[in-house]
Scaffold this motif. Structure first.
Motif, short mmCIF file in Angstrom:
data_model
loop_
_atom_site.label_atom_id
_atom_site.label_comp_id
_atom_site.label_asym_id
_atom_site.label_seq_id
_atom_site.Cartn_x
_atom_site.Cartn_y
_atom_site.Cartn_z
N UNK A 28 0.86 -1.17 0.00
CA UNK A 28 0.00 0.00 0.00
C UNK A 28 0.91 1.23 0.00
N UNK A 29 0.71 2.08 -0.99
CA UNK A 29 1.49 3.31 -1.12
C UNK A 29 0.60 4.49 -0.82
N UNK A 30 1.18 5.50 -0.21
CA UNK A 30 0.44 6.71 0.14
C UNK A 30 0.83 7.80 -0.84
N UNK A 31 -0.17 8.32 -1.53
CA UNK A 31 0.01 9.27 -2.61
C UNK A 31 -0.42 10.65 -2.15
N UNK A 32 0.43 11.65 -2.37
CA UNK A 32 0.08 13.03 -2.07
C UNK A 32 -0.95 13.50 -3.10
N UNK A 33 -2.08 14.01 -2.63
CA UNK A 33 -3.14 14.46 -3.53
C UNK A 33 -3.12 15.97 -3.69
N UNK B 37 5.01 9.44 -3.77
CA UNK B 37 4.44 8.27 -3.10
C UNK B 37 5.38 7.81 -2.00
N UNK B 38 4.80 7.27 -0.95
CA UNK B 38 5.56 6.82 0.21
C UNK B 38 5.02 5.49 0.68
N UNK B 39 5.89 4.66 1.26
CA UNK B 39 5.44 3.36 1.75
C UNK B 39 4.87 3.42 3.16
N UNK B 40 4.95 4.57 3.79
CA UNK B 40 4.36 4.77 5.11
C UNK B 40 3.74 6.17 5.14
N UNK C 145 4.03 12.43 5.74
CA UNK C 145 3.90 13.58 6.65
C UNK C 145 5.24 14.20 6.97
N UNK C 146 6.25 13.36 7.16
CA UNK C 146 7.59 13.86 7.44
C UNK C 146 8.11 14.68 6.26
N UNK C 147 7.88 14.22 5.04
CA UNK C 147 8.35 14.93 3.85
C UNK C 147 7.65 16.28 3.70
#
Length: 116
Positions: free
Chosen positions: A32-37, A61-64, A69-71
């Motif tokens: 599951x990847x987290x995509x900035x919208x 995209x991030x794996x966590x 959020x950190x980025x």
């Protein structure tokens, strides 16, 4: 260190080993990847935020979710999608993946040609 970080490290350590490289991409597709919208999701419709990097378009995209959020450093709209679904969504649009930029040892740019 996440499974993807470890798989990425193995791929970097053996750049000529196709099996190791394919294992990394298989894990990426299954994660599951987290995509900035660019805006809040509307129903099941999402619009990834796009960025120009080195004259190419990428979505972050991030794996966590914590890494996203950190980025970004603040709360932003995001969506969690299986990597395989994300790639199918972006395929043929000239959009690459900016994966875990600046927040993980697995940070990398995956160009649009590789997404396709």
């Amino acid at each position: 260190m996440t499974d993807l970080d470890q798989a990425h490290a193995a791929m970097e350590a053996a750049p000529d080993d196709d099996a190791v490289r394919l294992r990394f991409y298989e894990r990426l597709a299954d994660t599951e990847l987290f995509v900035l919208l660019g805006a809040e999701a509307e129903g099941d419709q999402i619009t990834p935020e796009l960025f120009e990097i080195e004259d190419q378009r990428f979505t972050l995209v991030f794996d966590r979710e914590e890494r996203l959020s950190q980025f970004v450093g603040r709360e932003v709209p995001c969506a969690g999608l299986p990597g395989r679904t994300l790639v199918q969504m972006l395929q043929g649009q000239g959009i690459g993946l900016a994966f875990n930029l600046e927040v993980a040892p697995s940070a990398m740019l995956i160009p649009a040609e590789a997404v396709d």
